[in-house]
Write a protein that holds these residues in place. Structure first.
Motif: not given
Lengths: 298, 298, 298, 298
Positions: D5, D12, D20, D88-93, D96
């Motif tokens: 990431l 941003e 982050y 960046r990709r909340p769903l991926r976190y 996990s």
């Protein structure tokens, strides 16, 4: 056995040859697949036998386990018959260790039809687990297993000396504790039991089902424990030293002589230790080495 | 002792000399056979003593065991007398460690005729098992035993430092646990018992006959266990390091190049890996090596 | 501390100086004798404290033990006063670790005259056992102890990583077993107790006071044991590797450069790795080495 | 994940970027501080969960523990939301492993408001302890951890062979003991339990909750223990050998002589031990080395 039968490659009945390759050989894809499948079935059969021994499971899933048992018995029977058919000398296979184990792993099911209680012999099936070592042969594990086995083999006589010392200690400590503790009700009821205790203690297992109660017995036990503590270092040290020297030997094996192809040269070697020919240096070393090559011999 | 008596080879009574060689020497075939037979008899005598201590066996096979005991006693008596006869200085043998053990292993049977209960002293026979180490002397085990003993010897002072640290920990942990747990009924009834517990715990034997019950006691015990866990690595590491360096020393140091004196040649090496000169070969390799000697250097 | 006080050798009151050397220094014969004698007395005092804790001995030999206690207290008091007198900065000694331990080892006897029960504090005397490490300093053990300590030190961060992994496993396994076994009456009554069990299991101590009873609990316990079994190899391997490299370093230290006196040259080295000067070869190597010396540099 | 990431460093929303870096990066001072603080809070939360499981503490300090639980839940909730926001990709976190663990460690507190008993799921918080390995990443431990992990990895297939042998022994020994001991009331009630016993015995844990009582069972158990004793040497030897060769590799292999390309120079070496030529020095040593370089070669 497989090897000796393979050599005279007479074109017998083709299907026998084919089955033979599948069942007995491990290097072909089909043989490999068969071995892995067989191992899976063996593990399944052990699970079934193990579950049958659990009272609560046996009472609830009796039917399923019985069906599975017969399916597995059928499979093992077919395999046994095929092995007998495709082998050149069936008797020799039948009397080999694995031949007997294979037979014993199917007999109990059939015997159970006539003799009640024979089913308990099904546990013999666990011995088939030893076939697992055939599957290990397949793969990259071979090299590692050989390293381990050769490390154990070359330290065999060290381990024998060590085991003699341990067993002598076990006998003397066991006898001594029997004399000391036989009056106290601490479980040292006979010399064999006291020796069992000595082994349980020296290997640091320490169940506690037999344990000294008198002060003197506890003192002797403490001495035995400390001796065992110091002694546990010895087999570990032996195997470590063997593996260290084994890994060192394998570390140098990459270079080989261009003249006589002997392997195992030391990284710093300039000449082959077998034929005296100059070794090819590594690329990085090529230049400067060449420029000085005449030195020592000129 | 055997060595010192052997040197002045006076041709005494010939049969004495002969018996002496059979009983005390281990290198001759007869001596070797005698030692192995003696060891077998000693093991048998220990088995008899061990079985006598088992109540159920003693009650059923009382007669057989009694007969065996007397046969063995007779054999050991004859052996003891022969040893006394053939040795130059019988008193010196009689007062040596093995002389006393040999006597003590036959006395109880005779004493049992007069004094009831003396038979229980038969367990002293287990000490004769120490003769096993003489048999070890015979064989190829000698070298291995020496490697192990010298590895232990050369790490002696390291092991002494280690043992001092362990014993200090045992004393302090034992005292501490006695203070913590003496109120709880968990077996820590005195400091010596608490030290016994500390040894049982640190050596990871862990009988469980004495175990902490209070939360704080369990916490201290957990610390001791983790310390013991870390500490068990030390003696193992010591012995491993000794054996690694011992195996390295024995592996390489014997051969050197007559031209450039480089050492550390592989036992199978024919040419120096430094200068390419021929090495002095072992006898067995002499022939074939010569025929190719001119090659690389010509 | 002893070192810092010694340096300005002012001829103070001569007897103070003398006592100081005897009590605090370990290298002189008198100091050595004092240290060994002190250690013997400390061991004796610990034996007395330990025996007093045994009910049966205390009741029979009460008087002897009481007398011995007061003799030892007197000796320790004299020693403590002498230490205070001969030291330059008495307060600094009194507040040092050993100063406090020395005081605490005599106080309980005196307190026992006024307060009943204070005598149980005598166990603090066991802490004086730590003086044992001063005696170790005396002898050849020093070098060995340093090797061990430095081997442990240099593997400190490896051991820290290892301990973190072990503790994480203990916490997770303990919590898991508490969830699984809390219903069964098998001793997993709280998470801290379950963690204690996990430590007892992973270190292979295995008391058995807490043991899983449910099938699933036993399965998880078996996994933890096998993990512990594999993990016990790690600290041992770490220390072994350190000691192997330590012994290697000490093995090469015999040669030194005639120019800059640097030590630790490899047996095969021809030139000093610090100043580039040629090293003196061993006698055996002298001749042939010289004849080829010009080679690489010419 | 963090790495992938980070790469497209798009500017941003600045605060997201900043959070982050603090939360996910470990190398910056802020990130380091956050990680250490988070670890402290996780350890605190585990202590709270552990104390809640102790009946006597729970009844006395119920209120404090409840308050602490909610404070910690609030902190973890904020942390979880921040992680979701700044990634960046909340769903991926969220999907996990650590994302799910983070969610599960806060859910039980909220569920406990509606469903009684859900609070017991708080023990899932102990899994957050695995974040500890992120903190290890920070420091000098990284190198050590990698050495250990790579030593374990490169001996992976040796350990697999070893584990296969051990498990085969466990299955066969377990089955055998079930047959031998199932009549005696010694706990061998089923084959799985007997296998559990075999693991407890071979790993030298030895609880003693299941222990053989028949003479033959004790004999088989003694054989298994001695086998286990001999076998414990194998994984230790494997890891030791790996670590020895790892420490050797890291110790020497980096430097080589620019003149004769000999490798294996000591880190402190300035001159080649083979040809006496100067080695390329490390920066720190450059100065003083230069001033003496001409000496031996001029």
């Amino acid at each position: 056995m497989a090897t000796s039968l393979k050599q005279p490659k007479v074109p017998e009945a083709a299907w026998k040859q084919r089955i033979y390759i599948i069942i007995f050989e491990a290097e072909t894809p089909a043989g490999k697949a068969f071995d892995v499948a067989l191992l899976a079935v063996i593990v399944l059969s052990i699970v079934v036998v193990a579950l049958e021994s659990v009272a609560s499971i046996e009472s609830h899933f009796s039917l399923i386990l019985r069906v599975l048992e017969w399916v597995l018995t059928f499979f093992f029977t077919v395999e046994y018959v095929l092995r007998l058919l495709c082998v050149r000398r069936p008797l020799r296979y039948a009397l080999s260790f694995f031949g007997i184990v294979d037979l014993l792993s199917i007999l109990p099911s059939y015997l159970g039809l006539f003799i009640s209680g024979a089913g308990s012999l099904l546990v013999i099936r666990t011995l088939r687990l030893l076939r697992m070592f055939r599957v290990l042969k397949l793969a990259q594990f071979m090299v590692e297993a050989q390293t381990l086995v050769s490390a154990l083999k070359s330290s065999r006589s060290k381990i024998a000396v060590f085991m003699t010392a341990v067993m002598t200690m076990v006998v003397i400590a066991g006898t001594l504790m029997y004399l000391i503790e036989s009056e106290a009700e601490s479980g040292f009821t006979s010399i064999p039991r006291a020796m069992y205790w000595a082994i349980v203690t020296m290997t640091t297992v320490g169940y506690g089902d037999i344990a000294p109660r008198t002060a003197f017995g506890q003192f002797v036990a403490a001495l035995l424990m400390i001796a065992g503590y110091a002694i546990i270092a010895v087999p570990t040290g032996i195997v470590s030293a063997e593996l260290v020297s084994a890994s060192k030997a394998s570390a140098v094996s990459t270079r080989h002589c261009p003249h006589c192809t002997t392997e195992g040269h030391d990284p710093s070697a300039r000449y082959c230790y077998r034929c005296g020919e100059r070794l090819v240096a590594d690329e990085a070393e090529e230049g400067p080495t060449t420029s000085r090559a005449g030195g020592p011999q000129g």
